[in-house]
Scaffold this motif. Structure first.
Motif, short mmCIF file in Angstrom:
data_model
loop_
_atom_site.label_atom_id
_atom_site.label_comp_id
_atom_site.label_asym_id
_atom_site.label_seq_id
_atom_site.Cartn_x
_atom_site.Cartn_y
_atom_site.Cartn_z
N LEU A 86 0.82 -1.21 0.00
CA LEU A 86 0.00 0.00 0.00
C LEU A 86 0.86 1.26 0.00
N ASP A 87 1.96 1.26 0.73
CA ASP A 87 2.82 2.45 0.76
C ASP A 87 3.31 2.81 -0.63
N GLU A 88 3.71 1.81 -1.40
CA GLU A 88 4.18 2.08 -2.76
C GLU A 88 3.02 2.56 -3.64
N ALA A 89 1.82 1.99 -3.46
CA ALA A 89 0.64 2.43 -4.21
C ALA A 89 0.30 3.88 -3.86
N ILE A 90 0.44 4.25 -2.60
CA ILE A 90 0.20 5.63 -2.18
C ILE A 90 1.20 6.58 -2.85
N ALA A 91 2.45 6.18 -2.92
CA ALA A 91 3.47 7.01 -3.55
C ALA A 91 3.15 7.22 -5.04
N ILE A 92 2.67 6.18 -5.70
CA ILE A 92 2.29 6.31 -7.11
C ILE A 92 1.08 7.23 -7.23
N ALA A 93 0.07 7.01 -6.39
CA ALA A 93 -1.15 7.83 -6.44
C ALA A 93 -0.85 9.31 -6.25
N ALA A 94 0.11 9.62 -5.40
CA ALA A 94 0.48 11.02 -5.14
C ALA A 94 1.09 11.68 -6.37
N ARG A 95 1.59 10.90 -7.30
CA ARG A 95 2.20 11.43 -8.52
C ARG A 95 1.19 11.64 -9.65
N ILE A 96 -0.02 11.14 -9.50
CA ILE A 96 -1.05 11.30 -10.52
C ILE A 96 -1.50 12.75 -10.54
N PRO A 97 -1.45 13.41 -11.70
CA PRO A 97 -1.81 14.84 -11.76
C PRO A 97 -3.19 15.16 -11.19
N GLY A 98 -4.16 14.28 -11.37
CA GLY A 98 -5.50 14.52 -10.84
C GLY A 98 -5.57 14.64 -9.34
N ALA A 99 -4.56 14.12 -8.63
CA ALA A 99 -4.53 14.22 -7.17
C ALA A 99 -4.39 15.67 -6.72
N LYS A 100 -3.90 16.54 -7.60
CA LYS A 100 -3.71 17.95 -7.26
C LYS A 100 -5.03 18.71 -7.19
N VAL A 101 -6.05 18.21 -7.90
CA VAL A 101 -7.34 18.92 -7.93
C VAL A 101 -8.50 18.04 -7.49
N GLY A 102 -8.23 16.78 -7.23
CA GLY A 102 -9.28 15.85 -6.84
C GLY A 102 -8.77 14.85 -5.83
N THR A 103 -9.27 13.65 -5.91
CA THR A 103 -8.94 12.58 -4.97
C THR A 103 -8.59 11.33 -5.75
N VAL A 104 -7.58 10.60 -5.29
CA VAL A 104 -7.26 9.30 -5.87
C VAL A 104 -7.56 8.24 -4.83
N GLU A 105 -8.53 7.39 -5.14
CA GLU A 105 -8.89 6.28 -4.25
C GLU A 105 -8.06 5.07 -4.64
N ILE A 106 -7.47 4.42 -3.66
CA ILE A 106 -6.62 3.25 -3.90
C ILE A 106 -7.37 2.02 -3.44
N ARG A 107 -7.52 1.06 -4.35
CA ARG A 107 -8.21 -0.19 -4.01
C ARG A 107 -7.36 -1.36 -4.42
#
Length: 118
Positions: A86-107
């Motif tokens: 999960l920690d690595e998935a969180i690090a990837i999610a934080a790099r997604i441009p949409g995370a800057k203006v929205g939310t990235v849900e990790i499943r």
């Protein structure tokens, strides 16, 4: 382990120029993840107005236009990645441009036997 990173944001969060820049950043991220063997799939989605929802009740399909629920943020795209945890998935999610203006849900993806390979 496979993780699905669902990108939610208000459809009007970006203008056309910002959206094109986001697509460029997303493509670059996908290429970097591919190089590391982590990329499985990614795609933006058409606007929520193009959505169709299907429910089956008492053996009958009920088809309606639009998403299942009215929300402030809509599902705008996804990444399917391989990550160690999960920690690595969180690090990837934080790099997604949409995370800057929205939310990235990790499943985490539940892998079940018998499904076809891609």
């Amino acid at each position: 382990m496979k993780y699905l990173l669902l990108i939610y944001m208000n459809e009007n969060a970006m203008n056309d120029t910002e959206r094109e820049h986001c697509y460029g950043e997303s493509t670059q991220l996908a290429q970097e993840l591919h190089t590391k063997g982590q990329f499985l799939a990614s795609a933006p989605l058409h606007p929520v107005a193009t959505a169709t929802s299907v429910r089956v009740r008492e053996g009958k399909s009920l088809v309606t236009d639009g998403p299942f629920a009215e929300t402030r943020e809509q599902l705008g795209g996804f990444y399917l990645v391989n990550a160690q945890d999960l920690d690595e998935a969180i690090a990837i999610a934080a790099r997604i441009p949409g995370a800057k203006v929205g939310t990235v849900e990790i499943r985490p993806v539940l892998e079940i036997a018998g499904l076809p390979e891609h």
